[in-house]
Design an enzyme around this catalytic site. Structure first.
Site, mmCIF file in Angstrom:
data_model
loop_
_atom_site.group_PDB
_atom_site.id
_atom_site.type_symbol
_atom_site.label_atom_id
_atom_site.label_comp_id
_atom_site.label_asym_id
_atom_site.label_seq_id
_atom_site.Cartn_x
_atom_site.Cartn_y
_atom_site.Cartn_z
ATOM 1 N N SER A 20 -29.550 76.249 -23.731
ATOM 2 C CA SER A 20 -28.116 76.105 -24.023
ATOM 3 C C SER A 20 -27.475 74.895 -23.352
ATOM 4 C CB SER A 20 -27.372 77.395 -23.650
ATOM 5 O OG SER A 20 -27.748 78.411 -24.539
ATOM 6 N N LYS A 73 -24.877 91.193 -22.744
ATOM 7 C CA LYS A 73 -24.182 91.128 -24.037
ATOM 8 C C LYS A 73 -23.395 92.397 -24.366
ATOM 9 C CE LYS A 73 -27.094 87.668 -26.280
ATOM 10 N NZ LYS A 73 -27.840 87.277 -27.469
ATOM 11 N N ASN A 94 -21.785 87.418 -27.305
ATOM 12 C CA ASN A 94 -22.562 86.293 -26.740
ATOM 13 C C ASN A 94 -21.673 85.107 -26.398
ATOM 14 O OD1 ASN A 94 -22.088 85.245 -29.341
ATOM 15 N ND2 ASN A 94 -23.939 84.001 -29.214
ATOM 16 N N ASP A 109 -24.072 84.990 -32.633
ATOM 17 C CA ASP A 109 -25.481 85.161 -33.018
ATOM 18 C C ASP A 109 -25.577 85.580 -34.489
ATOM 19 O OD1 ASP A 109 -26.774 84.565 -30.625
ATOM 20 O OD2 ASP A 109 -26.678 86.625 -29.887
ATOM 21 N N ALA A 142 -30.551 91.684 -30.663
ATOM 22 C CA ALA A 142 -30.739 90.723 -31.751
ATOM 23 C C ALA A 142 -30.848 91.450 -33.091
ATOM 24 C CB ALA A 142 -31.985 89.875 -31.496
ATOM 25 N N ASN A 161 -39.778 99.404 -35.291
ATOM 26 C CA ASN A 161 -39.698 99.033 -33.882
ATOM 27 C C ASN A 161 -40.834 99.665 -33.102
ATOM 28 O OD1 ASN A 161 -38.318 97.734 -31.699
ATOM 29 N ND2 ASN A 161 -37.718 99.764 -30.966
ATOM 30 N N THR A 163 -40.742 101.185 -30.360
ATOM 31 C CA THR A 163 -40.314 102.554 -30.047
ATOM 32 C C THR A 163 -39.556 103.073 -31.262
ATOM 33 O OG1 THR A 163 -40.052 101.838 -27.752
ATOM 34 C CG2 THR A 163 -39.080 103.972 -28.349
ATOM 35 N N TYR A 249 -38.580 81.464 -30.725
ATOM 36 C CA TYR A 249 -38.875 80.041 -30.966
ATOM 37 C C TYR A 249 -39.742 79.434 -29.879
ATOM 38 C CZ TYR A 249 -34.755 79.917 -27.970
ATOM 39 O OH TYR A 249 -33.863 80.139 -26.961
ATOM 40 N N GLY A 270 -36.723 80.490 -34.829
ATOM 41 C CA GLY A 270 -35.378 80.839 -34.383
ATOM 42 C C GLY A 270 -34.512 79.709 -33.848
HETATM 43 N N1 LIG Z 1 -33.038 82.408 -31.958
HETATM 44 C C1 LIG Z 1 -31.970 82.863 -31.347
HETATM 45 O O1 LIG Z 1 -30.911 82.234 -31.317
HETATM 46 C C2 LIG Z 1 -32.034 84.211 -30.693
HETATM 47 C C3 LIG Z 1 -30.845 84.907 -30.418
HETATM 48 C C4 LIG Z 1 -30.942 86.186 -29.836
HETATM 49 C C5 LIG Z 1 -32.199 86.700 -29.531
HETATM 50 N N2 LIG Z 1 -33.318 85.976 -29.813
HETATM 51 C C6 LIG Z 1 -34.659 86.509 -29.499
HETATM 52 O O2 LIG Z 1 -34.779 87.789 -30.066
HETATM 53 C C7 LIG Z 1 -35.632 88.587 -29.262
HETATM 54 C C8 LIG Z 1 -34.996 89.929 -28.971
HETATM 55 O O3 LIG Z 1 -33.822 89.758 -28.193
HETATM 56 P P1 LIG Z 1 -32.881 91.002 -27.829
HETATM 57 O O4 LIG Z 1 -31.683 90.440 -27.188
HETATM 58 O O5 LIG Z 1 -32.723 91.904 -28.997
HETATM 59 O O6 LIG Z 1 -33.779 91.768 -26.739
HETATM 60 P P2 LIG Z 1 -33.735 93.328 -26.387
HETATM 61 O O7 LIG Z 1 -32.372 93.890 -26.614
HETATM 62 O O8 LIG Z 1 -34.355 93.441 -25.047
HETATM 63 O O9 LIG Z 1 -34.722 94.023 -27.463
HETATM 64 C C9 LIG Z 1 -36.079 93.707 -27.468
HETATM 65 C C10 LIG Z 1 -36.743 94.341 -28.694
HETATM 66 O O10 LIG Z 1 -38.069 93.823 -28.787
HETATM 67 C C11 LIG Z 1 -39.009 94.903 -28.795
HETATM 68 N N3 LIG Z 1 -40.200 94.463 -28.076
HETATM 69 C C12 LIG Z 1 -40.247 93.910 -26.837
HETATM 70 N N4 LIG Z 1 -41.498 93.577 -26.534
HETATM 71 C C13 LIG Z 1 -42.273 93.913 -27.610
HETATM 72 C C14 LIG Z 1 -43.655 93.815 -27.893
HETATM 73 N N5 LIG Z 1 -44.525 93.308 -27.001
HETATM 74 N N6 LIG Z 1 -44.107 94.250 -29.100
HETATM 75 C C15 LIG Z 1 -43.242 94.769 -30.003
HETATM 76 N N7 LIG Z 1 -41.903 94.895 -29.782
HETATM 77 C C16 LIG Z 1 -41.439 94.476 -28.593
HETATM 78 C C17 LIG Z 1 -38.280 96.037 -28.092
HETATM 79 O O11 LIG Z 1 -38.886 97.264 -28.516
HETATM 80 P P3 LIG Z 1 -38.656 98.647 -27.719
HETATM 81 O O12 LIG Z 1 -37.421 99.252 -28.287
HETATM 82 O O13 LIG Z 1 -39.887 99.404 -28.013
HETATM 83 O O14 LIG Z 1 -38.505 98.282 -26.258
HETATM 84 C C18 LIG Z 1 -36.860 95.857 -28.622
HETATM 85 O O15 LIG Z 1 -36.736 96.375 -29.926
HETATM 86 C C19 LIG Z 1 -35.916 87.760 -28.002
HETATM 87 O O16 LIG Z 1 -37.184 87.176 -28.138
HETATM 88 C C20 LIG Z 1 -34.837 86.721 -28.004
HETATM 89 O O17 LIG Z 1 -35.263 85.515 -27.383
HETATM 90 C C21 LIG Z 1 -33.271 84.760 -30.388
#
Ligand SMILES: NC(=O)c1ccc[n+]([C@@H]2O[C@H](COP(=O)([O-])OP(=O)(O)OC[C@H]3O[C@@H](n4cnc5c(N)ncnc54)[C@H](OP(=O)(O)O)[C@@H]3O)[C@@H](O)[C@H]2O)c1
Length: 315
Positions: A20, A73, A94, A109, A142, A161, A163, A249, A270
């Site tokens: 950022s 968030k 965000n 987002d 996300a 998912n 879980t 990404y 991403g």
């Molecule tokens: N490109 C962008 O601008 C942007 C913006 C926002 C987020 N993102 C990316 O999106 C992703 C998720 O972000 P978030 O904020 O939603 O995080 P979060 O709230 O912590 O949620 C993470 C999610 O990923 C799942 N997960 C984690 N590790 C996993 C694995 N090894 N195998 C399968 N599923 C797994 C979790 O499943 P469980 O429910 O089972 O724990 C949960 O559903 C991140 O990688 C983040 O960098 C990108």
């Protein structure tokens, strides 16, 4: 008369390795403003005081604002003076900004993802994707932004998912959003979650999946991990023009993208979403429009990569 100087922040924990600052410095440069954007490591217990300090700075006349990332968030919501409709609908903030004496929360987002999907050539018009649905991977913050977009476009959605209970809870919550609910149907939009028994990819009819959206953290900094281990015949069932959009990404070509591209399926990463959400946040703080392409180029530079020419099949 706005000052031509912005001092903005990222509050996250951890905050190291964020792109950022590079994006917002490029935005300041693009509009000819001076100022700064600092990534600050703010542990959860310190967030209330940090937001209060931001409020005081803004009330004293400084042009300022903040982005929030994990784990703030959702936790920030009760600490703010109000939310935009997008932040209310997504249930996460965000971007924090100052307006008419109030510190408000927005979610860029979700519209950022929407713009990135359009850039990647995803067709939202119902007649262009008749009979198609989306598969959404993940059930965290996300995924909520993705559900906002998919509901805006009325794309029937199946959430998978790691879980499965979290996917089911998310589907039930979104299905009940303010409308008459019949099963999981809301004003023609359906959102479902695979049951724990049926969560395996074998249970999905891939021939009707026009969009696979990874909103899970699977693959982040782990090049061999994928949230969706499809077989080549399953990839080949996807309809022509299907898109795999991976919010992850880092690395650019995640295993999910590599697996899809190897079967001729279009993919995008991403960074486009990141660039669009940053441009929208910058506009909130400054009233200035910045070309998201400038921010995308800054992100690629920061990562030391050549710019990616949009979504493409990489067979
Ligand atoms: N490109 C962008 O601008 C942007 C913006 C926002 C987020 N993102 C990316 O999106 C992703 C998720 O972000 P978030 O904020 O939603 O995080 P979060 O709230 O912590 O949620 C993470 C999610 O990923 C799942 N997960 C984690 N590790 C996993 C694995 N090894 N195998 C399968 N599923 C797994 C979790 O499943 P469980 O429910 O089972 O724990 C949960 O559903 C991140 O990688 C983040 O960098 C990108």
């Amino acid at each position: 008369m706005p000052t031509a100087e912005l001092h903005a922040f990222l509050f996250a924990h951890p905050a190291a390795h964020s792109l950022s600052p590079a994006l917002h410095c490029a935005a300041l440069e693009a509009v000819g403003w001076s100022g700064s954007y600092r990534a600050e490591d703010v542990p959860p217990a310190a967030l209330p005081a940090r937001l209060q300090a931001l409020r005081a700075q803004a009330a004293a006349g400084a042009l300022t604002g903040a982005n929030l990332s994990l784990p703030h968030k959702v936790a920030a919501i009760p600490l703010l003076d109000g939310l935009t409709p997008a932040a209310t609908a997504v249930g996460a903030v965000n971007t924090v900004f100052w307006e008419e004496g109030r510190l408000l929360g927005d979610n860029t987002d979700a519209p950022g993802l929407q713009a990135a999907l359009l850039d990647a050539g995803y067709a939202p018009a119902p007649e262009k994707r008749a009979g198609q649905r989306a598969v959404l991977l993940g059930a965290g913050g996300a995924a909520r932004a993705a559900l906002w977009v998919l509901r805006e476009w009325g794309v029937p959605t199946l959430i998978l998912n790691r879980t499965p209970e979290r996917a089911a809870a998310l589907a039930a919550e979104w299905a009940q959003e303010g409308c008459a609910v019949e099963g999981y149907t809301v004003e023609g939009w359906t959102v479902e979650a695979a049951s724990p028994q049926a969560a395996s990819p074998q249970a999905v009819n891939w021939a009707e999946v026009g969009l696979i959206l990874n909103a899970s953290s699977a693959g982040l900094d782990r090049p061999d991990e994928t949230p969706l281990p499809l077989t080549p015949p399953q990839w080949q069932q996807l309809p022509p023009g299907a898109l795999v959009y991976d919010m992850v990404y880092r690395p650019e070509h995640t295993r999910l993208r590599r697996d899809a591209a190897a079967q001729g399926v279009r993919t995008a990463g991403g960074l486009g979403m990141l660039a669009h959400q940053a441009a929208l946040a910058f506009a909130r703080w400054t009233g200035q429009a910045v070309d998201p392409g400038v921010l995308l180029a800054a992100a690629h530079r920061e990562l030391g990569r050549p710019a990616e020419p949009g979504a493409e099949a990489q067979a």
